[in-house]
Design a protein around this motif. Sequence first.
Motif, PDB file in Angstrom:
ATOM      1  N   PHE A 287      24.071  90.578 -18.023  1.00 13.15           N
ATOM      2  CA  PHE A 287      23.828  92.022 -17.978  1.00 13.15           C
ATOM      3  C   PHE A 287      24.813  92.691 -17.020  1.00 13.15           C
ATOM      4  CE2 PHE A 287      21.294  95.667 -16.237  1.00 13.15           C
ATOM      5  CZ  PHE A 287      21.263  96.426 -17.396  1.00 13.15           C
ATOM      6  N   SER A 288      25.020  92.091 -15.860  1.00  9.52           N
ATOM      7  CA  SER A 288      25.940  92.652 -14.865  1.00  9.52           C
ATOM      8  C   SER A 288      27.371  92.665 -15.375  1.00  9.52           C
ATOM      9  CB  SER A 288      25.862  91.853 -13.558  1.00  9.52           C
ATOM     10  OG  SER A 288      24.559  91.901 -13.034  1.00  9.52           O
ATOM     11  N   GLU A 289      27.776  91.585 -16.039  1.00 10.01           N
ATOM     12  CA  GLU A 289      29.136  91.543 -16.593  1.00 10.01           C
ATOM     13  C   GLU A 289      29.328  92.624 -17.653  1.00 10.01           C
ATOM     14  OE1 GLU A 289      31.243  87.507 -16.881  1.00 10.01           O
ATOM     15  OE2 GLU A 289      29.131  87.063 -17.343  1.00 10.01           O
ATOM     16  N   ALA A 290      28.314  92.825 -18.494  1.00 10.81           N
ATOM     17  CA  ALA A 290      28.408  93.851 -19.531  1.00 10.81           C
ATOM     18  C   ALA A 290      28.452  95.251 -18.913  1.00 10.81           C
ATOM     19  CB  ALA A 290      27.230  93.729 -20.497  1.00 10.81           C
ATOM     20  N   LEU A 291      27.597  95.501 -17.924  1.00  8.82           N
ATOM     21  CA  LEU A 291      27.605  96.811 -17.252  1.00  8.82           C
ATOM     22  C   LEU A 291      28.951  97.095 -16.590  1.00  8.82           C
ATOM     23  CD1 LEU A 291      24.157  97.222 -15.457  1.00  8.82           C
ATOM     24  CD2 LEU A 291      25.072  98.552 -17.362  1.00  8.82           C
ATOM     25  N   ARG A 292      29.551  96.075 -16.023  1.00  8.65           N
ATOM     26  CA  ARG A 292      30.860  96.253 -15.379  1.00  8.65           C
ATOM     27  C   ARG A 292      31.869  96.824 -16.364  1.00  8.65           C
ATOM     28  NH1 ARG A 292      33.586  94.163 -10.797  1.00  8.65           N
ATOM     29  NH2 ARG A 292      35.828  93.929 -11.134  1.00  8.65           N
ATOM     30  N   VAL A 293      31.856  96.289 -17.579  1.00  4.60           N
ATOM     31  CA  VAL A 293      32.786  96.783 -18.609  1.00  4.60           C
ATOM     32  C   VAL A 293      32.400  98.196 -19.048  1.00  4.60           C
ATOM     33  CG1 VAL A 293      33.627  96.414 -20.960  1.00  4.60           C
ATOM     34  CG2 VAL A 293      33.371  94.467 -19.404  1.00  4.60           C
ATOM     35  N   GLU A 294      31.118  98.415 -19.287  1.00  2.00           N
ATOM     36  CA  GLU A 294      30.656  99.724 -19.751  1.00  2.00           C
ATOM     37  C   GLU A 294      30.944 100.829 -18.736  1.00  2.00           C
ATOM     38  OE1 GLU A 294      26.535  99.526 -20.857  1.00  2.00           O
ATOM     39  OE2 GLU A 294      26.864  97.810 -22.170  1.00  2.00           O
ATOM     40  N   LEU A 295      30.894 100.495 -17.446  1.00  2.00           N
ATOM     41  CA  LEU A 295      31.051 101.498 -16.387  1.00  2.00           C
ATOM     42  C   LEU A 295      32.466 101.534 -15.807  1.00  2.00           C
ATOM     43  CD1 LEU A 295      27.627 100.909 -14.623  1.00  2.00           C
ATOM     44  CD2 LEU A 295      28.253 102.808 -16.142  1.00  2.00           C
ATOM     45  N   LYS A 296      33.381 100.829 -16.437  1.00  2.00           N
ATOM     46  CA  LYS A 296      34.743 100.722 -15.908  1.00  2.00           C
ATOM     47  C   LYS A 296      35.402 102.084 -15.685  1.00  2.00           C
ATOM     48  CE  LYS A 296      39.014  98.223 -16.494  1.00  2.00           C
ATOM     49  NZ  LYS A 296      39.704  97.160 -17.214  1.00  2.00           N
ATOM     50  N   GLN A 297      35.143 103.047 -16.548  1.00  2.00           N
ATOM     51  CA  GLN A 297      35.769 104.365 -16.430  1.00  2.00           C
ATOM     52  C   GLN A 297      35.042 105.294 -15.461  1.00  2.00           C
ATOM     53  OE1 GLN A 297      38.746 104.767 -17.826  1.00  2.00           O
ATOM     54  NE2 GLN A 297      38.498 102.684 -18.610  1.00  2.00           N
ATOM     55  N   SER A 298      33.935 104.832 -14.907  1.00  2.00           N
ATOM     56  CA  SER A 298      33.181 105.664 -13.968  1.00  2.00           C
ATOM     57  C   SER A 298      33.488 105.232 -12.538  1.00  2.00           C
ATOM     58  CB  SER A 298      31.676 105.532 -14.238  1.00  2.00           C
ATOM     59  OG  SER A 298      31.195 104.296 -13.760  1.00  2.00           O
ATOM     60  N   ALA A 299      32.853 105.886 -11.607  1.00  5.25           N
ATOM     61  CA  ALA A 299      33.038 105.540 -10.190  1.00  5.25           C
ATOM     62  C   ALA A 299      32.133 104.381  -9.767  1.00  5.25           C
ATOM     63  CB  ALA A 299      32.753 106.764  -9.325  1.00  5.25           C
ATOM     64  N   VAL A 300      31.293 103.910 -10.683  1.00  5.84           N
ATOM     65  CA  VAL A 300      30.355 102.835 -10.363  1.00  5.84           C
ATOM     66  C   VAL A 300      31.041 101.487 -10.552  1.00  5.84           C
ATOM     67  CG1 VAL A 300      28.161 101.746 -10.995  1.00  5.84           C
ATOM     68  CG2 VAL A 300      28.390 104.229 -11.088  1.00  5.84           C
ATOM     69  N   LYS A 301      30.897 100.635  -9.567  1.00  5.95           N
ATOM     70  CA  LYS A 301      31.453  99.281  -9.642  1.00  5.95           C
ATOM     71  C   LYS A 301      30.295  98.296  -9.680  1.00  5.95           C
ATOM     72  CE  LYS A 301      35.838 100.286  -7.545  1.00  5.95           C
ATOM     73  NZ  LYS A 301      36.430 100.815  -8.717  1.00  5.95           N
ATOM     74  N   VAL A 302      30.407  97.309 -10.535  1.00  6.70           N
ATOM     75  CA  VAL A 302      29.350  96.319 -10.684  1.00  6.70           C
ATOM     76  C   VAL A 302      29.912  94.929 -10.405  1.00  6.70           C
ATOM     77  CG1 VAL A 302      27.663  95.275 -12.249  1.00  6.70           C
ATOM     78  CG2 VAL A 302      28.159  97.720 -12.411  1.00  6.70           C
ATOM     79  N   SER A 303      29.256  94.226  -9.519  1.00  5.23           N
ATOM     80  CA  SER A 303      29.555  92.829  -9.232  1.00  5.23           C
ATOM     81  C   SER A 303      28.234  92.086  -9.260  1.00  5.23           C
ATOM     82  CB  SER A 303      30.194  92.674  -7.850  1.00  5.23           C
ATOM     83  OG  SER A 303      31.433  93.326  -7.783  1.00  5.23           O
ATOM     84  N   VAL A 304      28.305  90.789  -9.507  1.00  3.97           N
ATOM     85  CA  VAL A 304      27.087  89.978  -9.502  1.00  3.97           C
ATOM     86  C   VAL A 304      27.292  88.793  -8.565  1.00  3.97           C
ATOM     87  CG1 VAL A 304      27.762  88.698 -11.586  1.00  3.97           C
ATOM     88  CG2 VAL A 304      25.353  88.794 -10.919  1.00  3.97           C
ATOM     89  N   LEU A 305      26.318  88.597  -7.695  1.00  2.50           N
ATOM     90  CA  LEU A 305      26.352  87.513  -6.727  1.00  2.50           C
ATOM     91  C   LEU A 305      25.602  86.311  -7.293  1.00  2.50           C
ATOM     92  CD1 LEU A 305      26.827  86.302  -3.888  1.00  2.50           C
ATOM     93  CD2 LEU A 305      24.734  87.495  -3.159  1.00  2.50           C
ATOM     94  N   CYS A 306      26.257  85.149  -7.281  1.00  2.00           N
ATOM     95  CA  CYS A 306      25.654  83.906  -7.763  1.00  2.00           C
ATOM     96  C   CYS A 306      25.710  82.867  -6.649  1.00  2.00           C
ATOM     97  CB  CYS A 306      26.402  83.394  -8.999  1.00  2.00           C
ATOM     98  SG  CYS A 306      26.370  84.510 -10.405  1.00  2.00           S
ATOM     99  N   PRO A 307      24.833  82.993  -5.667  1.00  2.00           N
ATOM    100  CA  PRO A 307      24.847  82.020  -4.570  1.00  2.00           C
ATOM    101  C   PRO A 307      24.262  80.690  -5.021  1.00  2.00           C
ATOM    102  CG  PRO A 307      23.004  83.492  -4.297  1.00  2.00           C
ATOM    103  CD  PRO A 307      23.779  83.993  -5.498  1.00  2.00           C
ATOM    104  N   GLY A 308      24.684  79.656  -4.349  1.00  2.00           N
ATOM    105  CA  GLY A 308      24.072  78.351  -4.546  1.00  2.00           C
ATOM    106  C   GLY A 308      22.902  78.227  -3.589  1.00  2.00           C
ATOM    107  N   PRO A 309      22.448  77.019  -3.361  1.00  2.00           N
ATOM    108  CA  PRO A 309      21.326  76.813  -2.438  1.00  2.00           C
ATOM    109  C   PRO A 309      21.633  77.399  -1.057  1.00  2.00           C
ATOM    110  CG  PRO A 309      21.851  74.780  -3.597  1.00  2.00           C
ATOM    111  CD  PRO A 309      22.930  75.761  -3.919  1.00  2.00           C
ATOM    112  N   THR A 310      20.732  78.199  -0.554  1.00  2.00           N
ATOM    113  CA  THR A 310      20.916  78.898   0.719  1.00  2.00           C
ATOM    114  C   THR A 310      19.686  78.651   1.593  1.00  2.00           C
ATOM    115  OG1 THR A 310      22.149  80.594  -0.500  1.00  2.00           O
ATOM    116  CG2 THR A 310      21.439  81.157   1.726  1.00  2.00           C
TER     117      THR A 310
END
Length: 126
Positions: A26-49
């Motif tokens: 979902f985050s990857e898709a939103l990043r593409v959809e919002l590319k022309q806007s001022a909104v930036k989307v990243s997704v954090l995928c941490p391992g065991p913390t």
Amino acid sequence: VASMAAFNPGPWMSTYYASKAYVLHFSEALRVELKQSAVKVSVLCPGPTRTAFFRTAQLDSDKIKDSKLLMSPEEVALYTVRALEKNRAIIIPGRRNRWFAFLPRLGSRWLNRTIVGMLNKAYCPR
């Protein structure tokens, strides 16, 4: 926030793994959809913390509490801030975690779900 779980099927924790895969895609898709806007989307995928996650999820943390695989929350946060400054799409803190995210691409899907299932079964209460 997704998880390293987003990159594999997760027998014995299937809902968790599936929800993290949803967040990743979902985050990857939103990043593409919002590319022309001022909104930036990243997704954090941490391992065991080292957090209360294991206790909250009722997982057997005694087996891994001293593991070098666990990152501190501070390490994850610092890596994340630096990656956000570079506008990374997918943020995977830790070299080992990046390898674990890549490895499923090299094996068969059967092998991936079998290995993850064995690991999860060892740590999930029954």
